[in-house]
Design a protein around this motif. Structure first.
Motif, PDB file in Angstrom:
ATOM      1  N   LEU A  55       0.827  -1.209   0.000  1.00 42.36           N
ATOM      2  CA  LEU A  55       0.000   0.000   0.000  1.00 42.36           C
ATOM      3  C   LEU A  55       0.861   1.258   0.000  1.00 42.36           C
ATOM      4  O   LEU A  55       0.542   2.253  -0.670  1.00 42.36           O
ATOM      5  N   ALA A  56       1.947   1.234   0.749  1.00 43.40           N
ATOM      6  CA  ALA A  56       2.855   2.387   0.788  1.00 43.40           C
ATOM      7  C   ALA A  56       3.508   2.602  -0.569  1.00 43.40           C
ATOM      8  O   ALA A  56       3.679   3.749  -1.012  1.00 43.40           O
ATOM      9  N   GLN A  57       3.842   1.523  -1.241  1.00 44.54           N
ATOM     10  CA  GLN A  57       4.430   1.646  -2.586  1.00 44.54           C
ATOM     11  C   GLN A  57       3.412   2.187  -3.591  1.00 44.54           C
ATOM     12  O   GLN A  57       3.766   2.974  -4.472  1.00 44.54           O
ATOM     13  N   ASP A  58       2.160   1.787  -3.433  1.00 47.60           N
ATOM     14  CA  ASP A  58       1.110   2.204  -4.364  1.00 47.60           C
ATOM     15  C   ASP A  58       0.577   3.610  -4.069  1.00 47.60           C
ATOM     16  O   ASP A  58      -0.100   4.207  -4.924  1.00 47.60           O
ATOM     17  N   ASN A  59       0.872   4.135  -2.867  1.00 45.18           N
ATOM     18  CA  ASN A  59       0.383   5.465  -2.474  1.00 45.18           C
ATOM     19  C   ASN A  59       1.542   6.323  -1.965  1.00 45.18           C
ATOM     20  O   ASN A  59       1.592   6.688  -0.779  1.00 45.18           O
ATOM     21  N   PRO A  60       2.467   6.677  -2.839  1.00 40.14           N
ATOM     22  CA  PRO A  60       3.673   7.403  -2.399  1.00 40.14           C
ATOM     23  C   PRO A  60       3.379   8.775  -1.806  1.00 40.14           C
ATOM     24  O   PRO A  60       4.196   9.317  -1.062  1.00 40.14           O
ATOM     25  N   GLN A  61       2.203   9.318  -2.096  1.00 41.44           N
ATOM     26  CA  GLN A  61       1.842  10.643  -1.587  1.00 41.44           C
ATOM     27  C   GLN A  61       1.233  10.591  -0.193  1.00 41.44           C
ATOM     28  O   GLN A  61       0.994  11.627   0.426  1.00 41.44           O
ATOM     29  N   ARG A  62       0.987   9.375   0.342  1.00 41.10           N
ATOM     30  CA  ARG A  62       0.351   9.200   1.640  1.00 41.10           C
ATOM     31  C   ARG A  62       1.288   8.519   2.629  1.00 41.10           C
ATOM     32  O   ARG A  62       2.095   7.678   2.249  1.00 41.10           O
ATOM     33  N   GLU A  63       1.158   8.888   3.896  1.00 39.15           N
ATOM     34  CA  GLU A  63       1.838   8.152   4.960  1.00 39.15           C
ATOM     35  C   GLU A  63       1.051   6.869   5.228  1.00 39.15           C
ATOM     36  O   GLU A  63      -0.169   6.902   5.398  1.00 39.15           O
ATOM     37  N   VAL A  64       1.748   5.743   5.261  1.00 40.18           N
ATOM     38  CA  VAL A  64       1.125   4.456   5.537  1.00 40.18           C
ATOM     39  C   VAL A  64       1.764   3.874   6.797  1.00 40.18           C
ATOM     40  O   VAL A  64       2.989   3.742   6.878  1.00 40.18           O
ATOM     41  N   VAL A  65       0.921   3.546   7.791  1.00 41.30           N
ATOM     42  CA  VAL A  65       1.412   3.002   9.060  1.00 41.30           C
ATOM     43  C   VAL A  65       0.839   1.609   9.261  1.00 41.30           C
ATOM     44  O   VAL A  65      -0.379   1.410   9.177  1.00 41.30           O
ATOM     45  N   PHE A  66       1.722   0.653   9.518  1.00 42.37           N
ATOM     46  CA  PHE A  66       1.276  -0.691   9.855  1.00 42.37           C
ATOM     47  C   PHE A  66       1.172  -0.808  11.366  1.00 42.37           C
ATOM     48  O   PHE A  66       2.153  -0.645  12.087  1.00 42.37           O
ATOM     49  N   PHE A  67      -0.035  -1.051  11.865  1.00 43.80           N
ATOM     50  CA  PHE A  67      -0.289  -1.223  13.294  1.00 43.80           C
ATOM     51  C   PHE A  67       0.033  -2.673  13.626  1.00 43.80           C
ATOM     52  O   PHE A  67      -0.795  -3.567  13.489  1.00 43.80           O
ATOM     53  N   ALA A  68       1.264  -2.906  14.061  1.00 46.01           N
ATOM     54  CA  ALA A  68       1.766  -4.271  14.256  1.00 46.01           C
ATOM     55  C   ALA A  68       1.444  -4.768  15.658  1.00 46.01           C
ATOM     56  O   ALA A  68       1.797  -4.126  16.649  1.00 46.01           O
ATOM     57  N   ILE A  69       0.774  -5.919  15.744  1.00 45.76           N
ATOM     58  CA  ILE A  69       0.459  -6.517  17.037  1.00 45.76           C
ATOM     59  C   ILE A  69       0.836  -7.999  16.997  1.00 45.76           C
ATOM     60  O   ILE A  69       1.098  -8.562  15.931  1.00 45.76           O
ATOM     61  N   GLY A  70       0.814  -8.619  18.159  1.00 48.54           N
ATOM     62  CA  GLY A  70       1.000 -10.065  18.209  1.00 48.54           C
ATOM     63  C   GLY A  70       2.181 -10.479  19.055  1.00 48.54           C
ATOM     64  O   GLY A  70       3.023  -9.667  19.443  1.00 48.54           O
ATOM     65  N   PHE A  71       2.229 -11.776  19.325  1.00 53.37           N
ATOM     66  CA  PHE A  71       3.335 -12.353  20.067  1.00 53.37           C
ATOM     67  C   PHE A  71       4.490 -12.655  19.121  1.00 53.37           C
ATOM     68  O   PHE A  71       4.554 -12.117  18.015  1.00 53.37           O
ATOM     69  N   GLU A  72       5.376 -13.531  19.536  1.00 57.32           N
ATOM     70  CA  GLU A  72       6.579 -13.820  18.745  1.00 57.32           C
ATOM     71  C   GLU A  72       6.266 -14.389  17.362  1.00 57.32           C
ATOM     72  O   GLU A  72       7.087 -14.298  16.454  1.00 57.32           O
ATOM     73  N   THR A  73       5.074 -14.930  17.181  1.00 54.31           N
ATOM     74  CA  THR A  73       4.697 -15.535  15.902  1.00 54.31           C
ATOM     75  C   THR A  73       4.656 -14.515  14.772  1.00 54.31           C
ATOM     76  O   THR A  73       5.126 -14.772  13.662  1.00 54.31           O
ATOM     77  N   THR A  74       4.063 -13.346  15.030  1.00 52.67           N
ATOM     78  CA  THR A  74       3.880 -12.348  13.967  1.00 52.67           C
ATOM     79  C   THR A  74       4.996 -11.302  13.927  1.00 52.67           C
ATOM     80  O   THR A  74       4.969 -10.417  13.079  1.00 52.67           O
ATOM     81  N   THR A  75       5.975 -11.415  14.822  1.00 53.86           N
ATOM     82  CA  THR A  75       7.047 -10.424  14.861  1.00 53.86           C
ATOM     83  C   THR A  75       8.019 -10.537  13.686  1.00 53.86           C
ATOM     84  O   THR A  75       8.394  -9.511  13.109  1.00 53.86           O
ATOM     85  N   PRO A  76       8.455 -11.750  13.283  1.00 59.85           N
ATOM     86  CA  PRO A  76       9.383 -11.829  12.142  1.00 59.85           C
ATOM     87  C   PRO A  76       8.864 -11.191  10.849  1.00 59.85           C
ATOM     88  O   PRO A  76       9.623 -10.492  10.164  1.00 59.85           O
ATOM     89  N   PRO A  77       7.573 -11.386  10.481  1.00 61.54           N
ATOM     90  CA  PRO A  77       7.090 -10.707   9.266  1.00 61.54           C
ATOM     91  C   PRO A  77       7.178  -9.181   9.364  1.00 61.54           C
ATOM     92  O   PRO A  77       7.430  -8.508   8.354  1.00 61.54           O
ATOM     93  N   THR A  78       6.955  -8.634  10.570  1.00 55.20           N
ATOM     94  CA  THR A  78       7.094  -7.185  10.741  1.00 55.20           C
ATOM     95  C   THR A  78       8.544  -6.769  10.552  1.00 55.20           C
ATOM     96  O   THR A  78       8.836  -5.739   9.917  1.00 55.20           O
TER      97      THR A  78
END
Length: 383
Positions: free
Chosen positions: A127-150
């Motif tokens: 989304l950030a690549q497709d919308n260079p004119q906008r700030e894109v924030v990923f609200f990252a949550i989760g335990f150790e399972t979802t941390t590596p993808p972030t």
């Protein structure tokens, strides 16, 4: 299908249940905490509690990442969209967690905030690549399972020089929460929450391995059995814990050998160590401030840290007074002890976070257990 159908064999489940009943000593109780929300869901969905003898009691733990998010963090995410004009991206369950003023990410979206559900951190990066004119924030949550993808998307954003992408990091750590529970007054001093052993999380353990739990077994003399999420996984873990307790052992055993090793996923752990560092403290819903229980983005990746970029200031917010989520997450109360459970508070209109995710204790019991409660009460009245 292998590892699915064969781990849902009803006849085999009844045989394991018979073994648990035979081996559970009638002169003692067994209080076992399933830390992970996936186990809570499985226990409710497959009626595992009904197969256990009365002296084997399951205690819900704070293993649902959506449930432990404090209100102030949801408020921060809403502010990123409403006050800073960012596109805020997050996972589906997070969208409905109650925030201040009767809001949630979903309700803020309905009022015009640009908040989007994504299936992965990579979707937010795209989304950030497709919308260079906008700030894109990923609200990252989760335990150790979802941390590596972030960690991966932060490194990718740096490699791409993606100046409009950042991460609002809310990743939390399992071992610190277990320590906090074992050190809590309810467990250590008052004894109002008896805990004899733990069913260790499945997906988390594929990343961190079984080694981190050895401290709890040794220091607190509590056995830990890491288990998968299928009903037979959970039943076998309960049997293994009963046997350890009968034999006076406090060890870490791994039922989930098809996916978990002692050392875990070294590549994933290396990625996390490269991008993140420990926070000195972090607020968990229900547990309060827990030392060294969460991650923040390292200075070398500071350009992609939404907290630094937007000057986010965290303000604690008290939970709804009618909601018992905090006590439920600590194992002090059960969903049915909450006065608003199933009436004012439902999955369609959650008052507390435990009713949002399918892994939340309240949502799981509402979906699979409440009709049984009604039937029991009716039988008592008739009787």
């Amino acid at each position: 299908m292998k590892y699915i159908d064969e781990f849902r064999d009803g006849e085999l489940a009844r045989r394991i249940a018979a073994r648990i009943t035979a081996e559970a000593r009638p002169d003692r109780s067994y209080h076992l905490m399933e830390f992970c929300g996936g186990h809570t869901h499985a226990i409710s969905r497959y009626g595992i509690k009904d197969l256990l003898p009365e002296n084997v009691e399951m205690v819900h733990g704070p293993g649902c990442p959506v449930c432990v998010l404090p209100i102030g963090r949801i408020d921060n995410a809403i502010e990123l969209a409403t006050e800073h004009g960012a596109i805020v991206c997050t996972y589906a369950d997070t969208m409905r967690v109650p925030a201040s003023g009767g809001l949630s990410l979903m309700k803020a979206k309905a009022r015009g905030a640009d908040i989007r559900m994504v299936y992965s951190a990579a979707d937010a990066l795209k989304l950030a690549q497709d919308n260079p004119q906008r700030e894109v924030v990923f609200f990252a949550i989760g335990f150790e399972t979802t941390t590596p993808p972030t960690a991966i998307v932060i490194r990718q954003a740096q490699a791409l020089g993606l100046a409009n992408f950042s991460v609002f990091c809310n990743h939390v750590l399992t071992p610190a929460a277990i320590t906090h529970i074992l050190e809590s007054p309810e467990v250590r001093e008052l004894g109002t929450v008896p805990l004899d052993g733990f069913i260790g999380p499945a997906h988390v353990s594929t990343v961190i391995g079984s080694q981190p739990y050895e401290y709890f077994a040794e220091e607190y003399q509590r056995p830990v059995v890491i288990a998968g999420f299928e009903p037979l996984d959970v039943m076998q873990a309960i049997l293994m814990l009963v046997r350890q307790l009968n034999e006076g052992r406090a060890e870490v055993e791994n039922e989930f050998t098809r996916a978990v090793t002692r050392d875990g996923n070294e590549k994933a752990k290396s990625l996390v160590a490269d991008v993140f560092e420990l926070r000195p403290s972090f607020e968990w819903r229900g547990l309060g401030e827990v030392p060294y229980s969460a991650l923040r983005i390292k200075e070398v990746y500071a350009d992609f840290d939404a907290e630094r970029r937007f000057g986010i200031v965290y303000r604690p917010v008290a939970d709804n007074k009618a909601c018992e989520c905090g006590a439920i997450l600590r194992g002090v109360k059960k969903p049915t002890n909450c006065k608003v459970f199933g009436s004012v508070c439902t999955p369609e209109n959650p008052i507390g976070s435990c009713m949002v995710s399918s892994e939340g204790a309240c949502a799981a019991h509402y979906t699979y257990g409440r009709f049984k409660d009604v039937a029991i009460k009716a039988a008592e009245v008739v009787g």
